[in-house]
Design a protein around this motif. Sequence first.
Motif, PDB file in Angstrom:
ATOM      1  N   ALA A 138     -15.708  11.161  12.309  1.00  0.00           N
ATOM      2  CA  ALA A 138     -14.710  10.364  13.008  1.00  0.00           C
ATOM      3  C   ALA A 138     -15.583   9.351  13.980  1.00  0.00           C
ATOM      4  N   TYR A 139     -16.849   9.918  14.526  1.00  0.00           N
ATOM      5  CA  TYR A 139     -17.451   8.993  15.332  1.00  0.00           C
ATOM      6  C   TYR A 139     -18.076   7.810  14.526  1.00  0.00           C
ATOM      7  N   ALA A 140     -18.486   8.067  13.126  1.00  0.00           N
ATOM      8  CA  ALA A 140     -19.116   7.423  12.224  1.00  0.00           C
ATOM      9  C   ALA A 140     -18.137   6.040  11.955  1.00  0.00           C
ATOM     10  N   ALA A 141     -17.001   6.605  11.735  1.00  0.00           N
ATOM     11  CA  ALA A 141     -15.871   5.970  11.283  1.00  0.00           C
ATOM     12  C   ALA A 141     -15.206   4.967  12.419  1.00  0.00           C
ATOM     13  N   GLY A 176      -7.003   2.033  17.982  1.00  0.00           N
ATOM     14  CA  GLY A 176      -6.672   3.266  17.407  1.00  0.00           C
ATOM     15  C   GLY A 176      -7.435   3.486  15.919  1.00  0.00           C
ATOM     16  N   MET A 177      -7.260   4.707  15.451  1.00  0.00           N
ATOM     17  CA  MET A 177      -7.951   5.029  14.446  1.00  0.00           C
ATOM     18  C   MET A 177      -7.367   6.240  13.926  1.00  0.00           C
ATOM     19  N   SER A 178      -7.228   6.318  12.422  1.00  0.00           N
ATOM     20  CA  SER A 178      -6.726   7.518  11.717  1.00  0.00           C
ATOM     21  C   SER A 178      -7.811   7.822  10.796  1.00  0.00           C
ATOM     22  N   ILE A 179      -7.951   9.100  10.496  1.00  0.00           N
ATOM     23  CA  ILE A 179      -9.061   9.487   9.588  1.00  0.00           C
ATOM     24  C   ILE A 179      -8.426  10.661   8.677  1.00  0.00           C
ATOM     25  N   GLU A 180      -8.726  10.498   7.139  1.00  0.00           N
ATOM     26  CA  GLU A 180      -8.250  11.614   6.361  1.00  0.00           C
ATOM     27  C   GLU A 180      -9.596  12.245   5.834  1.00  0.00           C
ATOM     28  N   TYR A 181      -9.534  13.557   5.741  1.00  0.00           N
ATOM     29  CA  TYR A 181     -10.887  14.136   5.248  1.00  0.00           C
ATOM     30  C   TYR A 181     -10.389  14.706   4.092  1.00  0.00           C
ATOM     31  N   ARG A 200      -9.753  -5.806   6.834  1.00  0.00           N
ATOM     32  CA  ARG A 200      -8.643  -5.812   6.048  1.00  0.00           C
ATOM     33  C   ARG A 200      -7.667  -6.991   6.327  1.00  0.00           C
ATOM     34  N   HIS A 201      -7.591  -7.289   7.473  1.00  0.00           N
ATOM     35  CA  HIS A 201      -6.608  -8.175   7.955  1.00  0.00           C
ATOM     36  C   HIS A 201      -7.300  -8.545   9.493  1.00  0.00           C
ATOM     37  N   ALA A 202      -7.519 -10.096   9.840  1.00  0.00           N
ATOM     38  CA  ALA A 202      -8.138 -10.315  11.029  1.00  0.00           C
ATOM     39  C   ALA A 202      -6.858 -11.495  11.624  1.00  0.00           C
ATOM     40  N   GLY A 203      -6.447 -11.266  12.776  1.00  0.00           N
ATOM     41  CA  GLY A 203      -5.511 -12.054  13.665  1.00  0.00           C
ATOM     42  C   GLY A 203      -6.461 -12.282  14.967  1.00  0.00           C
ATOM     43  N   LYS A 204      -5.778 -13.073  15.851  1.00  0.00           N
ATOM     44  CA  LYS A 204      -6.531 -13.613  16.892  1.00  0.00           C
ATOM     45  C   LYS A 204      -6.695 -12.502  17.916  1.00  0.00           C
ATOM     46  N   ARG A 205      -5.863 -11.491  17.985  1.00  0.00           N
ATOM     47  CA  ARG A 205      -6.042 -10.536  19.257  1.00  0.00           C
ATOM     48  C   ARG A 205      -6.001  -9.237  18.553  1.00  0.00           C
ATOM     49  N   ARG A 206      -6.328  -9.161  17.050  1.00  0.00           N
ATOM     50  CA  ARG A 206      -6.425  -7.700  16.422  1.00  0.00           C
ATOM     51  C   ARG A 206      -6.975  -7.933  15.163  1.00  0.00           C
ATOM     52  N   THR A 207      -7.837  -6.905  14.795  1.00  0.00           N
ATOM     53  CA  THR A 207      -8.147  -6.753  13.275  1.00  0.00           C
ATOM     54  C   THR A 207      -8.025  -5.401  12.845  1.00  0.00           C
ATOM     55  N   THR A 208      -7.605  -5.230  11.567  1.00  0.00           N
ATOM     56  CA  THR A 208      -7.265  -4.107  10.822  1.00  0.00           C
ATOM     57  C   THR A 208      -8.344  -3.858  10.000  1.00  0.00           C
ATOM     58  N   CYS A 209      -8.998  -2.498   9.928  1.00  0.00           N
ATOM     59  CA  CYS A 209     -10.303  -2.502   9.260  1.00  0.00           C
ATOM     60  C   CYS A 209     -10.173  -1.152   8.600  1.00  0.00           C
ATOM     61  N   ALA A 210     -10.810  -0.802   7.397  1.00  0.00           N
ATOM     62  CA  ALA A 210     -10.912   0.155   6.687  1.00  0.00           C
ATOM     63  C   ALA A 210     -12.200   0.772   6.585  1.00  0.00           C
ATOM     64  N   CYS A 211     -12.381   2.077   6.462  1.00  0.00           N
ATOM     65  CA  CYS A 211     -13.785   2.607   6.330  1.00  0.00           C
ATOM     66  C   CYS A 211     -13.849   3.689   5.339  1.00  0.00           C
ATOM     67  N   ASP A 212     -14.760   3.794   4.445  1.00  0.00           N
ATOM     68  CA  ASP A 212     -15.051   4.787   3.528  1.00  0.00           C
ATOM     69  C   ASP A 212     -16.454   5.584   4.235  1.00  0.00           C
ATOM     70  N   ALA A 245     -14.098  11.286   3.182  1.00  0.00           N
ATOM     71  CA  ALA A 245     -13.281  10.720   4.035  1.00  0.00           C
ATOM     72  C   ALA A 245     -13.059   9.185   4.169  1.00  0.00           C
ATOM     73  N   VAL A 246     -11.727   8.924   4.379  1.00  0.00           N
ATOM     74  CA  VAL A 246     -11.410   7.432   4.488  1.00  0.00           C
ATOM     75  C   VAL A 246     -10.862   7.358   6.073  1.00  0.00           C
ATOM     76  N   ALA A 247     -10.982   6.460   6.568  1.00  0.00           N
ATOM     77  CA  ALA A 247     -10.237   6.004   7.868  1.00  0.00           C
ATOM     78  C   ALA A 247      -9.957   4.349   7.852  1.00  0.00           C
ATOM     79  N   GLN A 248      -8.938   4.353   8.870  1.00  0.00           N
ATOM     80  CA  GLN A 248      -8.225   2.925   9.082  1.00  0.00           C
ATOM     81  C   GLN A 248      -8.309   2.858  10.596  1.00  0.00           C
ATOM     82  N   GLY A 249      -8.255   1.524  10.970  1.00  0.00           N
ATOM     83  CA  GLY A 249      -8.166   1.328  12.419  1.00  0.00           C
ATOM     84  C   GLY A 249      -7.988   0.196  12.802  1.00  0.00           C
ATOM     85  N   THR A 250      -7.897  -0.415  14.267  1.00  0.00           N
ATOM     86  CA  THR A 250      -7.402  -1.494  14.770  1.00  0.00           C
ATOM     87  C   THR A 250      -8.427  -1.792  15.801  1.00  0.00           C
TER      88      THR A 250
END
Length: 141
Positions: A62-65, A85-90, A106-118, A132-137
Amino acid sequence: MTLPGSRRLTLKEATAHLASQPFSVLLGTRLVSFSPDRTILEVDAREDLLQQNGFLHGGVLAYAADNALTYAGGAALGPAVLTGGMSIEYLRPALGITLRATARVRHAGKRRTTCACDLEMIDETGQVRLCAVAQGTVHPV
Protein backbone atom coordinates in the motif's frame (compact mmCIF):
# COMPACT_ATOMS: atom_id res chain seq x y z
CA MET A 1 1.29 13.82 -19.62
CA THR A 2 2.10 17.19 -18.05
CA LEU A 3 -0.66 19.78 -17.82
CA PRO A 4 0.00 23.19 -19.36
CA GLY A 5 1.27 25.62 -16.75
CA SER A 6 2.58 22.95 -14.37
CA ARG A 7 6.28 22.65 -13.73
CA ARG A 8 7.59 19.18 -14.50
CA LEU A 9 9.97 17.57 -12.02
CA THR A 10 13.19 16.10 -13.29
CA LEU A 11 14.31 12.59 -12.33
CA LYS A 12 17.06 14.17 -10.22
CA GLU A 13 14.55 16.35 -8.33
CA ALA A 14 12.13 13.45 -7.85
CA THR A 15 14.95 11.24 -6.53
CA ALA A 16 16.03 13.97 -4.10
CA HIS A 17 12.41 14.35 -3.00
CA LEU A 18 12.14 10.61 -2.30
CA ALA A 19 15.40 10.73 -0.33
CA SER A 20 13.90 13.49 1.86
CA GLN A 21 11.12 11.14 3.07
CA PRO A 22 12.36 9.38 6.24
CA PHE A 23 9.90 6.48 5.83
CA SER A 24 10.97 5.89 2.23
CA VAL A 25 14.61 5.89 3.36
CA LEU A 26 13.75 3.41 6.14
CA LEU A 27 12.22 1.04 3.57
CA GLY A 28 15.09 1.54 1.11
CA THR A 29 12.77 2.70 -1.67
CA ARG A 30 14.34 3.38 -5.06
CA LEU A 31 12.93 5.58 -7.82
CA VAL A 32 13.75 3.54 -10.93
CA SER A 33 11.85 5.58 -13.52
CA PHE A 34 10.09 8.96 -13.45
CA SER A 35 8.48 10.47 -16.53
CA PRO A 36 5.12 11.77 -17.70
CA ASP A 37 4.44 8.26 -19.04
CA ARG A 38 5.12 6.22 -15.92
CA THR A 39 6.75 6.10 -12.52
CA ILE A 40 8.45 3.00 -11.15
CA LEU A 41 9.44 2.54 -7.49
CA GLU A 42 11.14 -0.55 -6.07
CA VAL A 43 11.50 -1.90 -2.53
CA ASP A 44 13.54 -4.97 -1.62
CA ALA A 45 11.62 -7.60 0.35
CA ARG A 46 13.70 -7.71 3.52
CA GLU A 47 12.88 -10.10 6.34
CA ASP A 48 11.76 -7.25 8.61
CA LEU A 49 9.11 -6.25 6.03
CA LEU A 50 7.44 -9.66 5.89
CA GLN A 51 4.26 -10.72 7.67
CA GLN A 52 3.84 -13.90 9.72
CA ASN A 53 3.42 -16.18 6.67
CA GLY A 54 6.58 -14.95 4.95
CA PHE A 55 4.85 -12.68 2.42
CA LEU A 56 5.75 -9.03 1.94
CA HIS A 57 3.39 -7.14 4.26
CA GLY A 58 0.34 -5.57 2.62
CA GLY A 59 1.20 -2.26 4.26
CA VAL A 60 4.44 -2.16 2.26
CA LEU A 61 2.47 -2.76 -0.94
CA ALA A 62 0.00 0.00 0.00
CA TYR A 63 2.88 2.39 0.79
CA ALA A 64 4.52 1.64 -2.58
CA ALA A 65 1.25 2.13 -4.44
CA ASP A 66 0.55 5.41 -2.61
CA ASN A 67 3.98 6.83 -3.37
CA ALA A 68 4.05 5.63 -6.99
CA LEU A 69 0.56 7.06 -7.61
CA THR A 70 1.58 10.38 -6.11
CA TYR A 71 4.76 10.61 -8.18
CA ALA A 72 2.79 9.78 -11.33
CA GLY A 73 0.23 12.48 -10.45
CA GLY A 74 3.06 14.90 -9.73
CA ALA A 75 4.44 14.31 -13.21
CA ALA A 76 1.16 15.77 -14.52
CA LEU A 77 0.30 18.40 -11.89
CA GLY A 78 3.72 19.57 -10.74
CA PRO A 79 5.75 18.93 -7.61
CA ALA A 80 3.34 20.10 -4.87
CA VAL A 81 0.79 17.26 -4.69
CA LEU A 82 -0.82 14.91 -2.18
CA THR A 83 -2.79 11.70 -2.47
CA GLY A 84 -6.53 12.41 -2.32
CA GLY A 85 -7.57 8.79 -1.96
CA MET A 86 -6.52 5.30 -2.93
CA SER A 87 -7.88 1.77 -3.19
CA ILE A 88 -5.87 -1.42 -3.49
CA GLU A 89 -6.81 -4.98 -4.42
CA TYR A 90 -4.47 -7.75 -3.28
CA LEU A 91 -4.51 -10.47 -5.94
CA ARG A 92 -2.00 -13.01 -4.57
CA PRO A 93 0.65 -13.25 -1.85
CA ALA A 94 3.65 -11.02 -2.45
CA LEU A 95 6.52 -13.51 -2.75
CA GLY A 96 9.88 -12.62 -4.22
CA ILE A 97 12.91 -10.46 -3.60
CA THR A 98 11.82 -7.09 -5.01
CA LEU A 99 8.52 -5.23 -5.10
CA ARG A 100 8.02 -3.06 -8.19
CA ALA A 101 5.26 -0.43 -8.24
CA THR A 102 4.51 0.97 -11.70
CA ALA A 103 2.06 3.88 -11.84
CA ARG A 104 0.56 5.74 -14.76
CA VAL A 105 -1.77 8.72 -15.10
CA ARG A 106 -5.12 7.59 -16.49
CA HIS A 107 -6.82 10.99 -16.51
CA ALA A 108 -5.42 14.44 -15.76
CA GLY A 109 -7.50 17.50 -14.96
CA LYS A 110 -6.47 20.87 -13.59
CA ARG A 111 -7.26 19.99 -9.96
CA ARG A 112 -7.01 16.20 -9.88
CA THR A 113 -5.41 13.27 -11.62
CA THR A 114 -6.56 9.68 -11.50
CA CYS A 115 -3.70 7.19 -11.57
CA ALA A 116 -3.40 3.40 -11.69
CA CYS A 117 -0.62 1.24 -10.27
CA ASP A 118 0.47 -2.36 -10.82
CA LEU A 119 2.36 -3.98 -7.94
CA GLU A 120 4.58 -6.85 -8.98
CA MET A 121 7.03 -9.10 -7.19
CA ILE A 122 10.25 -10.13 -8.91
CA ASP A 123 11.75 -13.45 -7.81
CA GLU A 124 15.35 -14.70 -7.76
CA THR A 125 15.10 -15.90 -11.37
CA GLY A 126 13.74 -12.57 -12.66
CA GLN A 127 10.18 -13.86 -13.06
CA VAL A 128 7.62 -11.10 -12.48
CA ARG A 129 4.19 -11.76 -10.93
CA LEU A 130 1.39 -9.26 -10.48
CA CYS A 131 0.31 -9.35 -6.82
CA ALA A 132 -1.87 -6.23 -6.42
CA VAL A 133 -3.42 -3.33 -8.31
CA ALA A 134 -4.26 0.12 -7.01
CA GLN A 135 -5.99 3.28 -8.15
CA GLY A 136 -5.91 6.71 -6.62
CA THR A 137 -6.42 10.41 -7.05
CA VAL A 138 -3.76 13.07 -6.65
CA HIS A 139 -4.47 16.73 -5.90
CA PRO A 140 -2.27 19.84 -5.95
CA VAL A 141 -1.51 21.25 -2.49
